[in-house]
Design an enzyme around this catalytic site. Structure first.
Site, mmCIF file in Angstrom:
data_model
loop_
_atom_site.group_PDB
_atom_site.id
_atom_site.type_symbol
_atom_site.label_atom_id
_atom_site.label_comp_id
_atom_site.label_asym_id
_atom_site.label_seq_id
_atom_site.Cartn_x
_atom_site.Cartn_y
_atom_site.Cartn_z
ATOM 1 N N ASP A 12 0.773 -1.258 -0.124
ATOM 2 C CA ASP A 12 0.075 0.131 0.243
ATOM 3 C C ASP A 12 0.955 1.389 0.023
ATOM 4 O O ASP A 12 1.117 1.824 1.064
ATOM 5 C CB ASP A 12 -0.870 -0.065 1.124
ATOM 6 C CG ASP A 12 -1.919 -1.061 1.142
ATOM 7 O OD1 ASP A 12 -2.293 -1.582 -0.092
ATOM 8 O OD2 ASP A 12 -2.117 -1.755 2.066
ATOM 9 N N LYS A 34 0.645 -8.333 -2.429
ATOM 10 C CA LYS A 34 -0.599 -7.654 -2.825
ATOM 11 C C LYS A 34 -0.589 -6.282 -3.134
ATOM 12 O O LYS A 34 -0.091 -5.410 -2.756
ATOM 13 C CB LYS A 34 -1.511 -7.900 -1.503
ATOM 14 C CG LYS A 34 -2.967 -7.640 -1.906
ATOM 15 C CD LYS A 34 -3.962 -7.875 -0.601
ATOM 16 C CE LYS A 34 -3.769 -6.491 0.179
ATOM 17 N NZ LYS A 34 -4.292 -5.190 -0.482
ATOM 18 N N ASP A 61 -5.586 -6.817 -5.568
ATOM 19 C CA ASP A 61 -6.592 -6.856 -4.548
ATOM 20 C C ASP A 61 -7.459 -5.572 -5.144
ATOM 21 O O ASP A 61 -7.518 -4.400 -4.451
ATOM 22 C CB ASP A 61 -6.174 -6.666 -3.180
ATOM 23 C CG ASP A 61 -7.143 -6.289 -2.092
ATOM 24 O OD1 ASP A 61 -8.435 -6.794 -2.482
ATOM 25 O OD2 ASP A 61 -6.798 -5.676 -1.126
ATOM 26 N N LYS A 63 -11.147 -5.701 -5.366
ATOM 27 C CA LYS A 63 -12.462 -5.808 -4.949
ATOM 28 C C LYS A 63 -13.548 -5.352 -5.730
ATOM 29 O O LYS A 63 -14.212 -4.456 -5.498
ATOM 30 C CB LYS A 63 -12.477 -5.138 -3.568
ATOM 31 C CG LYS A 63 -11.394 -5.677 -2.483
ATOM 32 C CD LYS A 63 -11.775 -5.032 -1.188
ATOM 33 C CE LYS A 63 -10.892 -5.247 -0.020
ATOM 34 N NZ LYS A 63 -9.334 -4.601 -0.468
ATOM 35 N N LEU A 64 -13.599 -5.861 -7.080
ATOM 36 C CA LEU A 64 -14.709 -5.299 -7.826
ATOM 37 C C LEU A 64 -16.142 -5.647 -7.462
ATOM 38 O O LEU A 64 -16.471 -6.467 -6.754
ATOM 39 C CB LEU A 64 -14.574 -6.129 -9.391
ATOM 40 C CG LEU A 64 -13.505 -5.564 -10.123
ATOM 41 C CD1 LEU A 64 -11.981 -5.645 -9.796
ATOM 42 C CD2 LEU A 64 -13.764 -6.084 -11.780
ATOM 43 N N HIS A 65 -16.810 -4.494 -7.602
ATOM 44 C CA HIS A 65 -18.248 -4.791 -7.223
ATOM 45 C C HIS A 65 -19.096 -3.793 -8.075
ATOM 46 O O HIS A 65 -19.159 -2.594 -7.818
ATOM 47 C CB HIS A 65 -18.396 -4.109 -5.787
ATOM 48 C CG HIS A 65 -19.770 -4.382 -5.174
ATOM 49 N ND1 HIS A 65 -20.208 -4.289 -3.908
ATOM 50 C CD2 HIS A 65 -20.975 -4.837 -5.566
ATOM 51 C CE1 HIS A 65 -21.365 -4.615 -3.504
ATOM 52 N NE2 HIS A 65 -21.868 -4.942 -4.648
ATOM 53 N N ASP A 66 -19.991 -4.408 -9.007
ATOM 54 C CA ASP A 66 -20.583 -3.640 -10.322
ATOM 55 C C ASP A 66 -21.628 -4.670 -11.011
ATOM 56 O O ASP A 66 -21.728 -5.816 -10.200
ATOM 57 C CB ASP A 66 -19.899 -3.238 -11.059
ATOM 58 C CG ASP A 66 -20.164 -2.011 -11.736
ATOM 59 O OD1 ASP A 66 -21.440 -1.981 -12.150
ATOM 60 O OD2 ASP A 66 -19.352 -0.758 -12.116
ATOM 61 N N THR A 124 -12.132 -6.760 7.016
ATOM 62 C CA THR A 124 -11.820 -6.946 8.378
ATOM 63 C C THR A 124 -11.723 -5.775 9.151
ATOM 64 O O THR A 124 -11.632 -5.800 10.327
ATOM 65 C CB THR A 124 -10.359 -7.615 8.345
ATOM 66 O OG1 THR A 124 -9.533 -7.049 7.330
ATOM 67 C CG2 THR A 124 -10.455 -8.978 8.333
ATOM 68 N N ARG A 216 0.916 -2.941 7.046
ATOM 69 C CA ARG A 216 1.454 -2.199 8.023
ATOM 70 C C ARG A 216 2.255 -2.648 9.054
ATOM 71 O O ARG A 216 3.258 -2.174 9.662
ATOM 72 C CB ARG A 216 0.467 -1.070 8.356
ATOM 73 C CG ARG A 216 0.093 0.133 7.656
ATOM 74 C CD ARG A 216 -1.461 0.496 7.993
ATOM 75 N NE ARG A 216 -2.344 -0.399 7.987
ATOM 76 C CZ ARG A 216 -3.756 -0.039 8.200
ATOM 77 N NH1 ARG A 216 -4.074 1.409 8.409
ATOM 78 N NH2 ARG A 216 -4.906 -1.032 8.130
HETATM 79 O O1 C5P Z 1 -1.793 -2.830 6.896
HETATM 80 P P1 C5P Z 1 -2.545 -3.834 6.764
HETATM 81 O O2 C5P Z 1 -2.160 -5.037 7.253
HETATM 82 O O3 C5P Z 1 -4.072 -3.711 7.770
HETATM 83 O O4 C5P Z 1 -3.364 -4.073 5.286
HETATM 84 C C1 C5P Z 1 -4.376 -4.927 4.946
HETATM 85 C C2 C5P Z 1 -4.663 -4.914 3.525
HETATM 86 O O5 C5P Z 1 -5.700 -6.004 3.241
HETATM 87 C C3 C5P Z 1 -4.986 -3.752 3.047
HETATM 88 O O6 C5P Z 1 -4.267 -3.520 1.743
HETATM 89 C C4 C5P Z 1 -6.348 -3.790 2.852
HETATM 90 O O7 C5P Z 1 -6.760 -3.118 1.753
HETATM 91 C C5 C5P Z 1 -6.383 -5.353 2.589
HETATM 92 N N1 C5P Z 1 -7.856 -5.947 2.983
HETATM 93 C C6 C5P Z 1 -8.381 -5.963 4.260
HETATM 94 N N2 C5P Z 1 -9.516 -6.387 4.763
HETATM 95 C C7 C5P Z 1 -10.234 -7.232 3.708
HETATM 96 C C8 C5P Z 1 -9.519 -7.378 2.062
HETATM 97 C C9 C5P Z 1 -8.601 -6.670 2.038
HETATM 98 O O8 C5P Z 1 -7.551 -5.473 5.062
HETATM 99 N N3 C5P Z 1 -11.316 -7.971 4.156
#
Ligand code: C5P
Length: 248
Positions: A12, A34, A61, A63-66, A124, A216
């Site tokens: 990210d 990712k 990643d 996350k398509l939604h349409d 999450t 992170r």
């Molecule tokens: O920094 P962190 O470990 O929280 O990053 C989690 C990554 O996983 C982010 O890129 C976030 O967009 C992705 N993600 C998520 N929860 C989901 C799907 C993807 O946190 N359900």
């Protein structure tokens, strides 16, 4: 790296150079990564090519939604990027998930491997309170996630993105071959940031997750190389493969 149970490092970053420099600066050569909205929307498909040239397996990643037709066409185009895993939101429904899989099948060049299709159950970062108060979903998190997982499996997805706390019972419900990929991973003592349903890599392994995503806890660490090594050790210790499918 065990090919069946990857640890995807969430890149990210605001641009491609920052992402690539980070990987090189910390000797994270050829690790599974990712690529999410932040990086992809800045760089487009070129970032996938750059990462592939350097040997990184890739989870795209977005996350398509349409509507189903739009998702199918988008997936058909993206199938030729050569990524290993790609995803949609399960909330788009059965027809949309199925259309995504059809698009991938149609768009994968002959002789190449079709990307695995995952469906996001609930983010999450979503709490039970948000589910109830903001999304007006009156069922519990467990019921909602179970329902979305079964829906995704019936629609032909290869697996789901879910929290660690949901991985084992999703396998019970949907079968061991149905992949569970779990973000919301934190090393012990790290800030939870905007995530709610979090767990450590060790908990993820014990709950039977097939792959984990960590951002992170590694990218914001004082010593990303050491943080990556710690996460990988916890994740791979006495590793087992739940799914017989191969991610990469
Ligand atoms: O920094 P962190 O470990 O929280 O990053 C989690 C990554 O996983 C982010 O890129 C976030 O967009 C992705 N993600 C998520 N929860 C989901 C799907 C993807 O946190 N359900």
């Amino acid at each position: 790296m065990l090919k069946n149970n990857p640890l995807f490092l969430a890149l990210d970053f605001p641009d491609g150079d920052k992402a690539i420099n980070f990987l090189q600066a910390h000797n994270l050569y050829q690790v599974p990564v990712k690529v999410g909205m932040e990086l992809y929307y800045q760089e487009g498909p070129s970032i996938i090519g750059r990462l592939k040239d350097q040997g990184h397996p890739i989870f795209l990643d977005l996350k398509l939604h349409d509507i189903p037709n739009t998702v199918k066409k988008a997936m058909k185009g993206m199938a030729s990027l050569g990524v290993d895993v790609i995803n949609v939101h399960a909330a788009g429904g059965k027809e949309m998930i199925n259309a995504a899989q059809q698009g991938l099948e149609e768009g994968t060049p002959t002789g190449e491997k079709k990307p695995k299709l995952l469906a996001v159950t609930q983010l999450t970062s979503t709490s039970s309170q948000v589910l109830m108060d903001e999304l007006l979903i009156s069922k519990s998190m467990e019921e909602t996630v179970s329902h979305y997982a079964k829906l995704s499996r019936d629609a032909g997805a290869d697996g789901v993105v879910c929290s660690v706390h949901e991985a084992d019972w999703i396998h019970t419900l949907c079968g061991d071959d149905f992949m569970t990929v779990t973000p919301g991973i934190r090393l012990k003592g790290n800030a939870i940031d905007d995530q709610i349903r979090i767990a450590t890599p060790e908990e993820a392994r014990k709950r039977g997750a097939d792959a984990i995503v960590i951002g992170r806890s590694i990218t914001n660490s004082q010593d990303p190389k050491a943080a990556y090594a710690e996460a990988k050790k916890e994740w791979e210790d006495e590793k087992r493969t739940t799914s017989s499918q191969s991610f990469i």
